[in-house]
Design a protein around this motif. Structure first.
Motif, mmCIF file in Angstrom:
data_model
loop_
_atom_site.group_PDB
_atom_site.id
_atom_site.type_symbol
_atom_site.label_atom_id
_atom_site.label_comp_id
_atom_site.label_asym_id
_atom_site.label_seq_id
_atom_site.Cartn_x
_atom_site.Cartn_y
_atom_site.Cartn_z
ATOM 1 N N ALA A 119 -11.721 -17.144 -20.957
ATOM 2 C CA ALA A 119 -12.962 -17.572 -20.315
ATOM 3 C C ALA A 119 -13.811 -16.339 -20.038
ATOM 4 O O ALA A 119 -13.363 -15.407 -19.386
ATOM 5 N N LEU A 120 -15.038 -16.345 -20.547
ATOM 6 C CA LEU A 120 -15.923 -15.205 -20.329
ATOM 7 C C LEU A 120 -16.632 -15.284 -18.986
ATOM 8 O O LEU A 120 -17.066 -14.275 -18.449
ATOM 9 N N ALA A 121 -16.785 -16.495 -18.473
ATOM 10 C CA ALA A 121 -17.459 -16.673 -17.189
ATOM 11 C C ALA A 121 -16.938 -17.943 -16.539
ATOM 12 O O ALA A 121 -16.390 -18.820 -17.220
ATOM 13 N N TRP A 122 -17.093 -18.013 -15.248
ATOM 14 C CA TRP A 122 -16.665 -19.213 -14.536
ATOM 15 C C TRP A 122 -17.444 -19.337 -13.241
ATOM 16 O O TRP A 122 -18.047 -18.372 -12.777
ATOM 17 N N PHE B 261 -13.923 -26.018 -10.369
ATOM 18 C CA PHE B 261 -13.992 -24.751 -11.103
ATOM 19 C C PHE B 261 -14.435 -25.062 -12.528
ATOM 20 O O PHE B 261 -13.834 -25.918 -13.199
ATOM 21 N N VAL B 262 -15.463 -24.364 -12.991
ATOM 22 C CA VAL B 262 -15.999 -24.576 -14.339
ATOM 23 C C VAL B 262 -15.814 -23.280 -15.131
ATOM 24 O O VAL B 262 -16.247 -22.206 -14.686
ATOM 25 N N PHE B 263 -15.178 -23.367 -16.299
ATOM 26 C CA PHE B 263 -14.913 -22.184 -17.128
ATOM 27 C C PHE B 263 -15.645 -22.317 -18.463
ATOM 28 O O PHE B 263 -15.665 -23.392 -19.068
ATOM 29 N N HIS B 264 -16.202 -21.189 -18.933
ATOM 30 C CA HIS B 264 -16.935 -21.143 -20.199
ATOM 31 C C HIS B 264 -16.158 -20.248 -21.155
ATOM 32 O O HIS B 264 -15.973 -19.049 -20.891
ATOM 33 N N LEU B 265 -15.681 -20.821 -22.240
ATOM 34 C CA LEU B 265 -14.774 -20.110 -23.143
ATOM 35 C C LEU B 265 -15.502 -19.102 -24.016
ATOM 36 O O LEU B 265 -16.663 -19.286 -24.392
ATOM 37 N N ARG B 266 -14.765 -18.066 -24.377
ATOM 38 C CA ARG B 266 -15.228 -17.035 -25.291
ATOM 39 C C ARG B 266 -15.434 -17.657 -26.684
ATOM 40 O O ARG B 266 -14.648 -18.510 -27.115
ATOM 41 N N ASP B 267 -16.432 -17.217 -27.413
ATOM 42 C CA ASP B 267 -16.675 -17.703 -28.778
ATOM 43 C C ASP B 267 -15.702 -17.065 -29.761
ATOM 44 O O ASP B 267 -15.299 -15.901 -29.602
ATOM 45 N N PRO C 163 -16.315 -31.269 -21.320
ATOM 46 C CA PRO C 163 -17.594 -31.872 -21.703
ATOM 47 C C PRO C 163 -18.124 -31.400 -23.049
ATOM 48 O O PRO C 163 -18.891 -32.108 -23.693
ATOM 49 N N ASP C 164 -17.744 -30.193 -23.460
ATOM 50 C CA ASP C 164 -18.060 -29.714 -24.813
ATOM 51 C C ASP C 164 -16.943 -28.771 -25.239
ATOM 52 O O ASP C 164 -16.021 -28.501 -24.466
ATOM 53 N N SER C 165 -17.025 -28.246 -26.449
ATOM 54 C CA SER C 165 -15.905 -27.482 -26.997
ATOM 55 C C SER C 165 -15.666 -26.158 -26.278
ATOM 56 O O SER C 165 -14.604 -25.552 -26.437
ATOM 57 N N LYS C 166 -16.652 -25.710 -25.481
ATOM 58 C CA LYS C 166 -16.527 -24.394 -24.841
ATOM 59 C C LYS C 166 -16.506 -24.472 -23.313
ATOM 60 O O LYS C 166 -16.557 -23.428 -22.651
ATOM 61 N N THR C 167 -16.463 -25.647 -22.752
ATOM 62 C CA THR C 167 -16.512 -25.784 -21.285
ATOM 63 C C THR C 167 -15.333 -26.614 -20.780
ATOM 64 O O THR C 167 -15.023 -27.657 -21.356
ATOM 65 N N VAL C 168 -14.698 -26.100 -19.736
ATOM 66 C CA VAL C 168 -13.586 -26.812 -19.102
ATOM 67 C C VAL C 168 -13.892 -26.922 -17.613
ATOM 68 O O VAL C 168 -14.263 -25.929 -16.975
ATOM 69 N N VAL C 169 -13.715 -28.109 -17.071
ATOM 70 C CA VAL C 169 -13.972 -28.347 -15.647
ATOM 71 C C VAL C 169 -12.675 -28.819 -14.992
ATOM 72 O O VAL C 169 -12.065 -29.801 -15.432
#
Length: 525
Positions: free
Chosen positions: A91-94, A102-108, A152-158
């Motif tokens: 996760a590059l940011a959260w 907690f919301v995590f944004h995955l690395r590309d 919700p999308d391929s790069k976001t986990v909640v």
């Protein structure tokens, strides 16, 4: 007052340091003099003391499995080089918009070892797998706090939590607890006991139980240029003397010792780096069965504690290379009571006369016989049991030491088969990790079957507060309460292992937690 962790704070500082503050007192040990520029290539051979109990990171709490899995798998977060803060990994940011979300944004562009792209569905599957009773994960109770996971999308986990849970981010930075696995790979294999694909810097090449685990460089690894090494070969060498000989002969370049004497012998050997541990992470924990006489009587437990000379145990068993400890290991400062203050806790300083008086008051002036279960698997445990046997014998407690194989001792410890049992606890990513499992009445482990509403309330408040200062205050109160009620005895804390390596290994640093994740940044000259 509760402090919520905001997106801005995370993106600005890339993390918080809860347990990490504990490492500040024990910074990683540098490899030595100024190292030359990193060099690509070469296979590092490691003398490993234990064969892993399988390679599935979700099915066992075994330290020996984590030793391998930490190179094959990654987590959403990771510890920084000083192990003082968590920082981005997968996760590059959260963000933490409220205490329960907690919301995590995955690395590309992250790929598993088989070339498949990591998606949020893999992360969701990972946690669903861990809380599935069929997986039989030892961490099921920890992650039962997760009420829902959304992708919700391929790069976001909640993650949505049932209640505030301050250790959450620290667990997400520890492969031992939250290694991210491939949904497709698990479905194809059924389990990962014999290995699987991760996103870590090394991938499995060969696994010969009780002989060799060979890992090779992951060509898809997402940290540019890393790892430098082409591979890691773990040779299983249980005998400590044989590992020392292999290091001297150069057939292995990295190993570790469990005995302070062994480590001391290597300190003057040419071309060997043998640093002293700077912090103590292995807490020696003696549990009573608090449900039954005589240890259901707090006066007896307090007498037992007063009969011990902890300083002598440190001096005799560990040659001074250990520290006094309360219910948290000293490494977990500032949450842990410092070693220098342990003697000031209730019933923690030797007083044989007071101990005898408590025994008489409890109706045991003539003493009693009891059983003390312990395993010879780890250096120091049986020796500590023997010296405790002599010390409490002075107040009439006649101990019979029952030595058990390690797996039997763990069963005994967790199911409270013996009146007294003792084991060492390894590093946990958060102060809550071990102390709640051992002492919370709702824990499925709780070896002493402690049932104290006051303690339960303190532990709940500590794990639900996001304010570090408040957590420090609460965990100090927990340790005071545990010492006062003598629910457990902690004779001392020592290093998990003494890491030793050839000077050919460059860029490596030993950590008090005995994690070897820094090998992705190491090289051979």
């Amino acid at each position: 007052m509760m402090t919520y962790i905001t997106r801005r704070r995370f993106l600005g500082t890339t993390g918080v340091g809860l347990i990490g503050l504990g490492y500040a007192a024990g910074l990683p040990v540098a490899a030595g003099d100024e190292a030359p520029a990193p060099k690509r290539g070469g296979v590092l051979t490691i003398g490993q003391d234990e064969n892993p109990i399988g390679l599935d990171p979700h099915k066992t709490a075994a330290f020996s499995t984590t030793n391998i899995a930490e190179h094959m798998f990654s987590c959403l977060l990771k510890w920084d080089a000083t192990v003082s803060h968590v920082e981005p990994d997968l996760a590059l940011a959260w963000e933490n918009p409220d205490p329960l979300t907690f919301v995590f944004h995955l690395r590309d562009g992250v790929k598993f070892h088989n070339g498949n792209v990591l998606t949020s569905e893999d992360v969701k599957f990972t946690f669903q797998r861990m809380v599935d009773p069929a997986t039989r994960s030892p961490w099921l109770s920890i992650f039962s706090v997760i009420s829902a996971i959304e992708a919700p999308d391929s790069k976001t986990v909640v993650f949505r939590l049932a209640h505030p849970f301050s250790p959450f981010l620290n667990y997400l930075a520890s492969v031992r607890y939250t290694a991210i696995v491939s949904r497709e790979d698990v479905r194809q294999r059924g389990d990962l006991i014999k290995g699987g694909v991760g996103t870590g810097p090394f991938m499995l090449d060969e696994f010969r139980p009780n002989s060799l685990i060979s890992l090779k460089r992951n060509p898809y690894y997402y940290e540019p240029g890393l790892p430098y090494l082409d591979g890691l070969d773990f040779r299983i060498i249980p005998d400590e003397g044989s590992r020392m000989a292999a290091l001297r002969a150069g057939t292995v370049q990295l190993t570790w010792m469990s005995r302070p004497d062994s480590a001391a012998q290597m300190q003057d050997v040419a071309d060997i780096v043998a640093p002293e541990p700077t912090s103590f992470a292995r807490l020696i924990l003696l549990e009573f069965d608090t449900r039954k006489p005589p240890f259901n009587d707090v006066r007896v437990r307090r007498a037992f504690s007063l009969a011990l000379n902890r300083e002598l145990i440190v001096k005799v068993i560990w040659r001074g290379k250990a520290g006094l400890a309360a219910a948290l290991p000293p490494m977990q400062a500032p949450f842990a009571v410092p070693s220098s203050e342990v003697s000031g806790l209730p019933y923690a300083k030797e007083d044989v006369a007071a101990a005898k008086a408590l025994m008489a008051e409890a109706g045991y002036a003539g003493g009693f016989e009891t059983i003390f279960a312990v395993s010879p698997a780890n250096y120091g445990d049986v020796q500590i049991a023997q010296i405790v046997q002599q010390m409490v014998g002075r107040i009439g407690i006649r101990i019979k030491i029952l030595q058990k194989e390690w797996s039997q001792l763990v069963t005994d410890f967790q199911s409270t088969e013996s009146p007294i049992s003792m084991a060492g606890l390894v590093w946990g990513p958060d102060p809550d990790t071990n102390i709640s499992i051992r002492l919370d009445s709702k824990s499925t482990v709780n070896p002493g079957k402690t049932a104290d509403p006051v303690l339960d309330d303190l532990l709940a408040k500590a794990r639900q507060s996001y304010d570090i200062a408040e957590r420090v205050k609460l965990y100090r109160e927990v340790q005071q309460r545990v010492a006062d009620m003598a629910y457990i005895i902690t004779p001392c804390a020592a290093a998990i292992r003494w890491e030793i390596w050839s000077s050919k290994l460059q860029g490596y640093q030993a950590l008090p937690s005995s994690q070897r994740v820094a090998l992705r940044q190491a090289w051979l000259r």
